[in-house]
Each structure stands twice: as structure tokens, then as C-alpha cells.
Scaffold this motif. Structure first.
Motif, PDB file in Angstrom:
ATOM      1  N   MET A   1       0.863  -1.182   0.000  1.00  0.00           N
ATOM      2  CA  MET A   1       0.000   0.000   0.000  1.00  0.00           C
ATOM      3  C   MET A   1       0.899   1.232   0.000  1.00  0.00           C
ATOM      4  SD  MET A   1      -2.938   1.038   2.791  1.00  0.00           S
ATOM      5  CE  MET A   1      -1.928   0.979   4.239  1.00  0.00           C
ATOM      6  N   GLY A   2       0.869   1.992  -1.085  1.00  0.00           N
ATOM      7  CA  GLY A   2       1.675   3.197  -1.194  1.00  0.00           C
ATOM      8  C   GLY A   2       1.031   4.380  -0.502  1.00  0.00           C
ATOM      9  N   LYS A   3       1.815   5.403  -0.314  1.00  0.00           N
ATOM     10  CA  LYS A   3       1.321   6.619   0.329  1.00  0.00           C
ATOM     11  C   LYS A   3       0.398   7.367  -0.631  1.00  0.00           C
ATOM     12  CE  LYS A   3       5.314   7.312   3.271  1.00  0.00           C
ATOM     13  NZ  LYS A   3       6.288   6.307   3.090  1.00  0.00           N
ATOM     14  N   HIS A   4      -0.706   7.898  -0.066  1.00  0.00           N
ATOM     15  CA  HIS A   4      -1.668   8.622  -0.874  1.00  0.00           C
ATOM     16  C   HIS A   4      -2.381   9.625   0.038  1.00  0.00           C
ATOM     17  CE1 HIS A   4      -5.085   9.427  -3.514  1.00  0.00           C
ATOM     18  NE2 HIS A   4      -4.355   8.892  -4.497  1.00  0.00           N
ATOM     19  N   LEU A   5      -2.128  10.905  -0.179  1.00  0.00           N
ATOM     20  CA  LEU A   5      -2.637  11.940   0.718  1.00  0.00           C
ATOM     21  C   LEU A   5      -4.163  11.937   0.815  1.00  0.00           C
ATOM     22  CD1 LEU A   5      -2.078  14.334   2.580  1.00  0.00           C
ATOM     23  CD2 LEU A   5      -2.157  15.806   0.558  1.00  0.00           C
ATOM     24  N   VAL A   6      -4.851  11.916  -0.293  1.00  0.00           N
ATOM     25  CA  VAL A   6      -6.315  11.996  -0.259  1.00  0.00           C
ATOM     26  C   VAL A   6      -6.907  10.793   0.468  1.00  0.00           C
ATOM     27  CG1 VAL A   6      -8.413  12.033  -1.676  1.00  0.00           C
ATOM     28  CG2 VAL A   6      -6.445  13.460  -2.306  1.00  0.00           C
ATOM     29  N   ARG A   7      -6.399   9.610   0.197  1.00  0.00           N
ATOM     30  CA  ARG A   7      -6.899   8.414   0.890  1.00  0.00           C
ATOM     31  C   ARG A   7      -6.600   8.493   2.386  1.00  0.00           C
ATOM     32  NH1 ARG A   7      -4.881   4.226  -3.723  1.00  0.00           N
ATOM     33  NH2 ARG A   7      -6.501   4.770  -5.217  1.00  0.00           N
ATOM     34  N   GLY A   8      -5.431   9.016   2.722  1.00  0.00           N
ATOM     35  CA  GLY A   8      -5.082   9.183   4.128  1.00  0.00           C
ATOM     36  C   GLY A   8      -6.013  10.158   4.831  1.00  0.00           C
ATOM     37  N   VAL A   9      -6.290  11.272   4.171  1.00  0.00           N
ATOM     38  CA  VAL A   9      -7.201  12.267   4.754  1.00  0.00           C
ATOM     39  C   VAL A   9      -8.599  11.679   4.908  1.00  0.00           C
ATOM     40  CG1 VAL A   9      -8.353  14.485   4.335  1.00  0.00           C
ATOM     41  CG2 VAL A   9      -5.883  14.282   3.986  1.00  0.00           C
ATOM     42  N   LEU A  10      -9.093  11.005   3.879  1.00  0.00           N
ATOM     43  CA  LEU A  10     -10.429  10.401   3.957  1.00  0.00           C
ATOM     44  C   LEU A  10     -10.510   9.363   5.078  1.00  0.00           C
ATOM     45  CD1 LEU A  10     -11.317  10.007   0.174  1.00  0.00           C
ATOM     46  CD2 LEU A  10     -12.262  11.666   1.806  1.00  0.00           C
TER      47      LEU A  10
ATOM     48  N   ALA B   1     -12.915   9.633   8.489  1.00  0.00           N
ATOM     49  CA  ALA B   1     -13.754   8.537   9.002  1.00  0.00           C
ATOM     50  C   ALA B   1     -13.369   8.205  10.437  1.00  0.00           C
ATOM     51  CB  ALA B   1     -13.612   7.302   8.109  1.00  0.00           C
ATOM     52  N   GLY B   2     -12.069   8.123  10.699  1.00  0.00           N
ATOM     53  CA  GLY B   2     -11.601   7.846  12.054  1.00  0.00           C
ATOM     54  C   GLY B   2     -12.003   8.931  13.026  1.00  0.00           C
ATOM     55  N   GLY B   3     -11.856  10.180  12.620  1.00  0.00           N
ATOM     56  CA  GLY B   3     -12.200  11.304  13.498  1.00  0.00           C
ATOM     57  C   GLY B   3     -13.680  11.364  13.832  1.00  0.00           C
ATOM     58  N   LEU B   4     -14.527  11.068  12.850  1.00  0.00           N
ATOM     59  CA  LEU B   4     -15.976  11.050  13.108  1.00  0.00           C
ATOM     60  C   LEU B   4     -16.349   9.932  14.073  1.00  0.00           C
ATOM     61  CD1 LEU B   4     -17.438  11.780   9.560  1.00  0.00           C
ATOM     62  CD2 LEU B   4     -17.696  13.205  11.619  1.00  0.00           C
TER      63      LEU B   4
ATOM     64  N   GLY C   1      -8.975  14.230   9.793  1.00  0.00           N
ATOM     65  CA  GLY C   1      -8.451  14.367   8.435  1.00  0.00           C
ATOM     66  C   GLY C   1      -7.012  14.846   8.416  1.00  0.00           C
ATOM     67  N   ILE C   2      -6.722  15.817   9.253  1.00  0.00           N
ATOM     68  CA  ILE C   2      -5.331  16.303   9.357  1.00  0.00           C
ATOM     69  C   ILE C   2      -4.431  15.174   9.846  1.00  0.00           C
ATOM     70  CG2 ILE C   2      -3.813  17.861  10.656  1.00  0.00           C
ATOM     71  CD1 ILE C   2      -6.159  19.912  10.551  1.00  0.00           C
ATOM     72  N   TYR C   3      -4.892  14.468  10.871  1.00  0.00           N
ATOM     73  CA  TYR C   3      -4.130  13.335  11.385  1.00  0.00           C
ATOM     74  C   TYR C   3      -3.917  12.276  10.310  1.00  0.00           C
ATOM     75  CZ  TYR C   3      -2.996   9.150  14.061  1.00  0.00           C
ATOM     76  OH  TYR C   3      -2.403   8.004  14.521  1.00  0.00           O
ATOM     77  N   GLY C   4      -4.981  11.956   9.569  1.00  0.00           N
ATOM     78  CA  GLY C   4      -4.870  10.946   8.522  1.00  0.00           C
ATOM     79  C   GLY C   4      -3.859  11.327   7.456  1.00  0.00           C
TER      80      GLY C   4
ATOM     81  N   TYR D   1       2.297   9.921   5.905  1.00  0.00           N
ATOM     82  CA  TYR D   1       3.693  10.196   5.560  1.00  0.00           C
ATOM     83  C   TYR D   1       4.656  10.177   6.746  1.00  0.00           C
ATOM     84  CZ  TYR D   1       1.819  11.432   1.051  1.00  0.00           C
ATOM     85  OH  TYR D   1       1.194  11.380  -0.163  1.00  0.00           O
ATOM     86  N   SER D   2       4.133  10.128   7.967  1.00  0.00           N
ATOM     87  CA  SER D   2       5.000  10.224   9.134  1.00  0.00           C
ATOM     88  C   SER D   2       4.666   9.154  10.168  1.00  0.00           C
ATOM     89  CB  SER D   2       4.857  11.612   9.774  1.00  0.00           C
ATOM     90  OG  SER D   2       5.506  11.664  11.010  1.00  0.00           O
TER      91      SER D   2
END
Length: 171
Positions: A1-10, A14-17, A96-99, A104-105
Motif C-alpha cells: 500500500m503506497g502513500k496517498h494523501l487523499v486516501r489518508g485524509v479520507l 472517518a476515524g475522526g468522526l 483528516g489532518i491526522y490521517g 507520511y510520518s
């Protein structure tokens, strides 16, 4: 699974909600037991005397409406509706910010999200709420009253990470 900003934010949204809901449930049940265990009767009376019956999210909802409308205020009943909207919006945005950061970190994910939850507690509850005049500064109430909100934010962070991982695995 490669890094992907939009998928991470999404995945983070979901996690934050989900975590905002879990945080509320935890705070009202287990967190209340923590408060009952660490707060003295005198501290409980002091906190009750300082409370105006509205939490910071209700006050933030009113402040947002006041800013957008140029001075209109919400009724107490409207604030009771607006407060959860603010709470879940904040949970989704922070998730979303966390995701995005977690994508990347590795250090962003430290402590299985509890570091994030603790930082969110410190910046939002301890500093942000009083800085925006939505509640008192920490030196104006017993330190024991921070036990429930701190524990609730740690649960928020861990839940955000758990759900983020599951959703990110799907995406």
C-alpha cells in the motif's frame, strides 16, 4: 500500500468522526467515573458554580453564527443542536489532518494515536478554549477536572488511529 494523501485524509476523517462519537460515550460513562474518583465534593461544587450550563462547543456554535450573520445569536435550544455539530466537525477535521500526517510520518502515529489525542487535548481544550473565550483558563479550576477530558482525548486519538487503519486498508 503506497502513500496517498487523499486516501489518508479520507481515512482520517472517518476515524475522526467515529472517534468523536466514542469520545462522547467514553466521557459520559467511564470518564465520569474517573471524574467522580478524582474530584472532591468541594471541587465538584466549584465546577458547578463556574458552569453556565453550556459547554465550549455550544459557545463555539453561537460564536460562528454571530460571526457569519453579523450579530445574530442562537437560542439555548439551538446551541444544544449546534454544539454536537461543532464537536463532530472538529473531530472530522482533526481526524483528516491526522490521517494526512499519518500517511507520511510514522511519528504522527506514535502511541497508536494517543500522542495525537494528548496534543489535541493540550492545544484545543487547555489552550484553545480559553484563548477563544469559550471557557476558563486551567488555573481557574481544579486540575482534577482535567482527568476526564484528557482520558477522553486519549480515547479519541486511539479510536481515530484504529478506524483510520481499517479504512485505509480498504482504500
Amino acid at each position: 500500500m503506497g502513500k496517498h494523501l487523499v486516501r489518508g485524509v479520507l481515512a482520517g476523517v472517518a476515524g475522526g468522526l467515529a472517534a468523536a462519537w466514542v469520545m462522547n460515550e467514553f466521557g459520559a460513562t467511564v470518564g465520569q467515573k474517573i471524574s467522580d474518583a478524582v474530584e472532591t465534593p468541594a471541587e465538584k461544587r466549584e465546577l458547578a458554580a463556574q458552569s453556565d450550563g453550556e459547554d465550549a462547543t455550544m459557545k463555539a456554535a453561537d460564536r460562528i453564527v454571530e460571526t457569519v450573520t453579523g450579530g445574530r445569536h442562537l437560542s439555548h435550544e439551538q446551541r444544544e443542536i449546534g454544539g454536537p455539530i461543532v464537536h463532530y466537525s472538529m473531530g472530522a477535521v482533526m481526524g483528516g489532518i491526522y490521517g494526512g500526517l499519518a500517511e507520511y510520518s510514522r511519528s504522527a502515529r506514535s502511541g497508536f494515536g494517543t500522542t495525537f489525542g494528548g496534543l489535541l487535548f493540550a492545544t484545543a481544550d487547555v489552550f484553545g478554549v480559553p484563548a477563544f473565550r469559550l471557557g476558563p483558563w486551567p488555573d481557574q479550576y481544579p486540575v482534577s477536572s482535567l482527568a476526564n477530558p484528557l482520558a477522553s482525548h486519549l480515547v479519541y486519538g486511539a479510536t481515530t488511529e484504529l478506524v483510520r487503519r481499517v479504512v485505509r486498508g480498504i482504500l
